[in-house]
Design an enzyme around this catalytic site. Structure first.
Site, PDB file in Angstrom:
ATOM      1  N   GLU A  84       0.826  -1.206   0.000  1.00 24.48           N
ATOM      2  CA  GLU A  84       0.000   0.000   0.000  1.00 24.48           C
ATOM      3  C   GLU A  84       0.865   1.263   0.000  1.00 24.48           C
ATOM      4  O   GLU A  84       0.589   2.228  -0.731  1.00 24.48           O
ATOM      5  CB  GLU A  84      -0.920   0.016   1.229  1.00 24.48           C
ATOM      6  CG  GLU A  84      -1.867  -1.169   1.298  1.00 24.48           C
ATOM      7  CD  GLU A  84      -1.329  -2.332   2.093  1.00 24.48           C
ATOM      8  OE1 GLU A  84      -2.112  -3.001   2.764  1.00 24.48           O
ATOM      9  OE2 GLU A  84      -0.101  -2.589   2.022  1.00 24.48           O
ATOM     10  N   TRP A 108      20.822 -42.963 -10.125  1.00 26.64           N
ATOM     11  CA  TRP A 108      19.809 -41.932  -9.991  1.00 26.64           C
ATOM     12  C   TRP A 108      18.529 -42.440 -10.625  1.00 26.64           C
ATOM     13  O   TRP A 108      18.559 -42.917 -11.755  1.00 26.64           O
ATOM     14  CB  TRP A 108      20.259 -40.649 -10.685  1.00 26.64           C
ATOM     15  CG  TRP A 108      21.427 -39.997 -10.047  1.00 26.64           C
ATOM     16  CD1 TRP A 108      22.716 -40.045 -10.429  1.00 26.64           C
ATOM     17  CD2 TRP A 108      21.396 -39.150  -8.891  1.00 26.64           C
ATOM     18  NE1 TRP A 108      23.514 -39.303  -9.610  1.00 26.64           N
ATOM     19  CE2 TRP A 108      22.711 -38.734  -8.653  1.00 26.64           C
ATOM     20  CE3 TRP A 108      20.398 -38.706  -8.026  1.00 26.64           C
ATOM     21  CZ2 TRP A 108      23.053 -37.908  -7.589  1.00 26.64           C
ATOM     22  CZ3 TRP A 108      20.731 -37.884  -6.981  1.00 26.64           C
ATOM     23  CH2 TRP A 108      22.046 -37.492  -6.771  1.00 26.64           C
ATOM     24  N   ARG A 113      14.260 -25.080  -5.237  1.00 27.22           N
ATOM     25  CA  ARG A 113      14.543 -25.043  -3.798  1.00 27.22           C
ATOM     26  C   ARG A 113      14.562 -23.609  -3.263  1.00 27.22           C
ATOM     27  O   ARG A 113      14.206 -23.361  -2.126  1.00 27.22           O
ATOM     28  CB  ARG A 113      15.889 -25.713  -3.501  1.00 27.22           C
ATOM     29  CG  ARG A 113      15.842 -27.229  -3.469  1.00 27.22           C
ATOM     30  CD  ARG A 113      17.239 -27.795  -3.307  1.00 27.22           C
ATOM     31  NE  ARG A 113      17.244 -29.247  -3.271  1.00 27.22           N
ATOM     32  CZ  ARG A 113      18.329 -29.997  -3.419  1.00 27.22           C
ATOM     33  NH1 ARG A 113      19.509 -29.400  -3.656  1.00 27.22           N
ATOM     34  NH2 ARG A 113      18.254 -31.303  -3.364  1.00 27.22           N
ATOM     35  N   ASP A 149      22.562 -41.033   1.499  1.00 26.53           N
ATOM     36  CA  ASP A 149      22.959 -40.211   0.353  1.00 26.53           C
ATOM     37  C   ASP A 149      23.982 -39.132   0.659  1.00 26.53           C
ATOM     38  O   ASP A 149      24.598 -38.581  -0.252  1.00 26.53           O
ATOM     39  CB  ASP A 149      21.718 -39.545  -0.264  1.00 26.53           C
ATOM     40  CG  ASP A 149      20.695 -40.555  -0.761  1.00 26.53           C
ATOM     41  OD1 ASP A 149      21.093 -41.710  -1.038  1.00 26.53           O
ATOM     42  OD2 ASP A 149      19.517 -40.194  -0.877  1.00 26.53           O
ATOM     43  N   LEU A 203      22.008 -30.588  -0.143  1.00 25.62           N
ATOM     44  CA  LEU A 203      20.702 -29.926  -0.217  1.00 25.62           C
ATOM     45  C   LEU A 203      20.807 -28.414  -0.407  1.00 25.62           C
ATOM     46  O   LEU A 203      19.985 -27.652   0.107  1.00 25.62           O
ATOM     47  CB  LEU A 203      19.873 -30.232   1.047  1.00 25.62           C
ATOM     48  CG  LEU A 203      19.599 -31.707   1.335  1.00 25.62           C
ATOM     49  CD1 LEU A 203      18.863 -31.868   2.655  1.00 25.62           C
ATOM     50  CD2 LEU A 203      18.789 -32.347   0.197  1.00 25.62           C
ATOM     51  N   THR A 235      16.148 -39.018  15.214  1.00 27.75           N
ATOM     52  CA  THR A 235      15.733 -39.454  16.551  1.00 27.75           C
ATOM     53  C   THR A 235      16.890 -39.599  17.530  1.00 27.75           C
ATOM     54  O   THR A 235      16.839 -39.117  18.667  1.00 27.75           O
ATOM     55  CB  THR A 235      14.979 -40.796  16.467  1.00 27.75           C
ATOM     56  OG1 THR A 235      13.851 -40.632  15.608  1.00 27.75           O
ATOM     57  CG2 THR A 235      14.504 -41.241  17.849  1.00 27.75           C
ATOM     58  N   GLU A 290      12.235 -33.507   1.111  1.00 27.22           N
ATOM     59  CA  GLU A 290      12.897 -34.411   0.168  1.00 27.22           C
ATOM     60  C   GLU A 290      13.283 -35.722   0.853  1.00 27.22           C
ATOM     61  O   GLU A 290      14.204 -36.407   0.435  1.00 27.22           O
ATOM     62  CB  GLU A 290      14.138 -33.735  -0.425  1.00 27.22           C
ATOM     63  CG  GLU A 290      13.822 -32.533  -1.290  1.00 27.22           C
ATOM     64  CD  GLU A 290      15.012 -32.081  -2.123  1.00 27.22           C
ATOM     65  OE1 GLU A 290      15.666 -32.943  -2.745  1.00 27.22           O
ATOM     66  OE2 GLU A 290      15.283 -30.872  -2.148  1.00 27.22           O
ATOM     67  N   GLY A 295       5.874 -40.924   4.675  1.00 27.99           N
ATOM     68  CA  GLY A 295       4.755 -41.735   5.166  1.00 27.99           C
ATOM     69  C   GLY A 295       4.212 -41.215   6.488  1.00 27.99           C
ATOM     70  O   GLY A 295       2.997 -41.123   6.678  1.00 27.99           O
TER      71      GLY A 295
END
Length: 353
Positions: free
Chosen positions: A46, A164, A178, A194, A198, A213, A285, A292
């Site tokens: 504004e 891959w 990303r 892997d 990232l 964990t 990712e 899940g």
């Protein structure tokens, strides 16, 4: 209002934790001023539109995609600027879902004698700021999950190899997008298997988040060693070794410790802690376990499936977790789009809530 919405979208990925906002000033059927909120901490839409229009604001109408703020933050109240400008009417696409301002901006303008109309292009405005809306209403970040899988829904071969599955074009596309997110999130299994960095193309501000964990991450991993390039946050539990916590913090890692009843990182609590730090737009990712668990707890908002034209068979499903108890409880998707990326298909969709 369509022009205001288009202006707001120019700042995608740059305004968080603030919303994207665009404003247009019209007088005698002609656009006299335009503005949008370019970045958190900078002038609001504004104010930019009023500055752009100058003295032509007097007797004009403003079209703005979100209710103008009426409180002091890093900038002054936009309602004050509108009142002082001489604007006679304000069209607002949607009210601010943030209770600090919800309805107050409208009341301030009306009290000053300015005509206000709310609801023009409301659906489009809400969709534009769907990530901000979720964060404000639930205190949780907006989650987009990304998967690379075979056409039969598998993420690795029987020996565990997965590099891959997707093509170089698909991987390059992921690096590009990303930068539109506040953070990228993975699980501990992905880090161990892997050892990813990232990092995104030219967007050092994008944080990397790991759910781990027992704090199994190696201090020599790429994520830890590149913590100076963009922030790394690890969400762990009381099962983590205190010496390891100290080592990681010494390396500049932000370690969040959460109490766990299930022996795993409580993902909903972790996401709320992450949102409190200002990360409200997260690109997931992770592997099948993490994705899940997010789906099991109805935390996912958007999906991106990179599907390679290969068949793997076996039991390495791209989505694990508990799954649905019956077909009637299947997670339903809408707004589906299919794009060709070299040899792969990219399927994107929104999750019905």
């Amino acid at each position: 209002m369509r022009t205001a919405l288009d202006l707001a979208g120019k700042a995608e990925g740059k305004t968080y934790p603030n919303p994207m906002v665009g404003a247009v000033i019209v007088k005698n059927g002609k656009i006299e001023g335009k503005g949008y909120h370019a970045k958190a901490g900078m002038p609001h839409a504004e104010v930019n539109a009023i500055k752009n229009a100058g003295k032509r604001c007097s007797g004009s109408e403003m079209f703005v995609t979100l209710e103008p703020c009426s409180t002091f933050g890093k900038t002054g109240p936009c309602t004050d600027a509108i009142i002082k400008s001489g604007i006679k009417k304000v069209y607002i696409a949607m009210k601010d879902p943030n209770l600090i301002n919800h309805g107050k901006g409208v009341r301030c303008l009306k009290k000053a004698g300015i005509l206000v109309e709310v609801g023009l292009y409301k659906k489009e405005a809400k969709d534009l700021n769907k990530k901000y809306v979720k964060y404000i209403v639930t205190g949780e970040p907006y989650l987009t999950i990304k998967l690379a899988q075979s056409i039969d829904g598998k993420i690795s071969a029987a020996d565990g190899t997965s590099k891959w599955i997707s093509s170089a074009s698909s991987r390059g596309y992921v690096k590009q997008i990303r930068g539109k997110y506040d953070a990228i999130m993975v699980g501990a299994n992905t880090v161990r298997k892997d050892d990813p960095m990232l990092l995104s193309n030219g967007a050092a501000r994008v944080a990397r988040i790991v759910l781990d964990t027992r704090l199994s991450i190696d201090v020599r991993s790429n994520l830890v060693q590149t913590s100076g390039k963009s922030p790394v946050i690890i969400c762990t539990t009381e099962l983590a070794d205190e010496k390891k916590i100290f080592k990681l913090k010494k390396n500049g890692i932000d370690v969040i410790i959460l109490k766990s009843k299930s022996g795993r990182v409580p993902v909903k609590k972790a996401l709320k802690k992450i949102a409190e730090k200002g990360f409200i737009n997260i690109f997931v990712e992770g592997g099948g376990e993490l994705i899940g668990s997010l789906i099991d707890e109805s935390l996912v908002d958007e999906v991106m499936f990179f599907i390679a034209p290969i068949l793997l068979g076996g039991s390495f499903s791209s989505i694990k977790g508990k799954g649905v108890s019956t077909i009637k409880r299947a997670v339903k998707l809408h707004g589906i789009t299919v794009t060709s990326l070299s040899r792969d298909m990219l399927v994107t969709a929104y999750v019905k809530k």
